[in-house]
Design a protein around this motif. Structure first.
Motif, short mmCIF file in Angstrom:
data_model
loop_
_atom_site.label_atom_id
_atom_site.label_comp_id
_atom_site.label_asym_id
_atom_site.label_seq_id
_atom_site.Cartn_x
_atom_site.Cartn_y
_atom_site.Cartn_z
N LYS A 194 2.67 -11.56 -10.97
CA LYS A 194 2.92 -13.04 -10.65
C LYS A 194 2.09 -13.73 -9.96
O LYS A 194 1.99 -14.84 -10.43
CB LYS A 194 4.47 -12.90 -9.87
N ALA A 198 -0.06 -17.18 -10.96
CA ALA A 198 0.14 -18.25 -10.43
C ALA A 198 -1.50 -18.96 -9.64
O ALA A 198 -1.59 -20.17 -9.72
CB ALA A 198 0.74 -18.24 -8.95
N CYS A 309 4.14 -18.80 -2.64
CA CYS A 309 5.36 -18.39 -3.25
C CYS A 309 6.57 -19.19 -3.59
O CYS A 309 7.13 -19.43 -4.68
CB CYS A 309 5.59 -16.96 -2.98
N GLU A 311 5.95 -22.68 -3.28
CA GLU A 311 5.35 -23.73 -4.16
C GLU A 311 5.48 -23.54 -5.51
O GLU A 311 5.68 -24.29 -6.56
CB GLU A 311 3.92 -23.94 -3.67
N HIS A 312 5.10 -22.02 -5.94
CA HIS A 312 5.07 -21.58 -7.40
C HIS A 312 6.48 -20.93 -7.89
O HIS A 312 6.28 -20.56 -9.08
CB HIS A 312 3.62 -20.49 -7.58
#
Length: 349
Positions: A194, A198, A309, A311-312
């Motif tokens: 993940k 990102a 994390c 933010e994404h």
């Protein structure tokens, strides 16, 4: 001192049982936290079962802690009562060595103080006790903010699995378009996929199980290579800039090194309890490869990771467990039967 309910192990074979643990009264720079959730890490299993050497019993594990501030010391400035906060794998360090001063407390030259099972040098040489408990008191310098809107239960594993994969990716300065491999698709591996995605990387997952291919692709992987298939491994030769190895079982690294391009790096994150097969130095020399390791992350980097994390929209995929299910959850972790991280609901204590 305050007593809180907890679950602890009395020996390597006792399993986890109800207990109480004493927490110190908050000092001037302390933050008292009512714990809501605590992630279960495979290192908890290794430690409790004395697989990394003799543990100090009785021992309350847990270093992926999310809760709410219940009290702060008189000199605390960065935290207020009612804020959601987290505590990761360490609760102190010497604060004086070059590593600490540069924000790499995990590499403290005097040894960082683990959240559990370590000597708390500033507080009477007691043994630290972890997050499978109702509350904890931690120096403000080792507490982080959980961003608004982040699921607190799914945020808990980020405090170990998240930063353990984020830190080496930042160290490697992964950029958009880089080709990153991830060995293993467990608690660490799924976070590595993940976070690398990102950052803009293309991601290849190596797995011994063909059945995990759909899961890896669903998490964002671009390619899945079944590492037990020699033809599949040969097809990946020289294709990657870097690899995160998240596997904590003994395995041969040499086939994976062949998938690196010149100047590539393989970073070891999983820590097997037995010796690994030797790395062929010829492979390193012929393509200027690097083989290294990485340990969690510093406090500032952990906060950076949480903000990244948030933010994404990244969180850990979790399964909630009750206190009564802890022993079963440990056995399931050893068997690889979790997608992808267990989290303890502390209310069940």
């Amino acid at each position: 001192m305050t007593q809180v309910k907890a679950y602890s192990a009395a020996s390597a074979t006792s399993g986890l049982r109800p207990d109480t643990v004493e927490r110190r009264a908050p000092g001037p720079h302390d933050v008292a936290i009512d714990i809501a959730f605590c992630g279960l890490c495979h290192s908890d299993v290794h430690t409790i079962r004395s697989e990394w050497g003799p543990a100090k019993y009785p021992l309350v594990p847990g270093h992926e802690i999310v809760g709410v501030v219940s009290r702060v010391g008189d000199s605390v400035e960065g935290f207020t009562v009612g804020q959601r906060v987290g505590v990761g794998c360490m609760v102190d360090s010497c604060r004086e060595c070059d590593s600490c001063l540069e924000g790499f407390e995990q590499y403290c030259e005097a040894g960082n103080v683990g959240t559990y099972g370590a000597v708390d040098r500033r507080n009477g040489d007691v043994i630290t006790q972890g997050g499978y408990s109702q509350g904890i008191v931690v120096d403000e310098n080792y507490v982080v903010h959980i961003p608004e809107g982040m699921d607190p239960a799914a945020a808990a594993p980020l405090l170990c699995a998240g930063v353990t994969t984020y830190s080496p990716l930042r160290y490697l300065d992964v950029q958009e378009g880089d080709a990153i491999g991830v060995i293993g698709l467990g608690g660490l591996g799924h976070m590595g996929v993940k976070i690398a995605k990102a950052l803009g990387a293309t991601v290849t997952v190596f797995t011994t199980s063909p059945a995990k291919a759909p899961e890896a692709l669903a998490l964002g992987a671009d390619t899945v290579v079944v590492s037990s298939d020699p033809a599949a491994m040969a097809s990946a030769k020289g294709s990657l800039n870097a690899i995160l190895d998240t596997v904590a079982a003994v395995h041969d690294l040499n086939p994976y090194l062949r998938t690196l391009a010149r100047d590539g790096a393989l970073i070891q994150l999983g820590l097997p309890s037995e010796k690994m097969p030797p790395v062929d130095p010829g492979q390193l020399i012929r393509r200027r490869l690097a083989y290294g390791g990485s340990l969690i992350g510093g406090i500032a980097e952990t906060q950076e990771m949480l903000d990244f994390c948030a933010e994404h929209g990244i969180a850990s995929d979790i399964e909630m467990v009750t206190a009564a299910e802890l022993d079963q959850a440990y056995d399931r972790m050893v068997a690889g039967d979790v997608k992808y991280r267990f989290v303890l609901d502390v209310a069940t204590l």
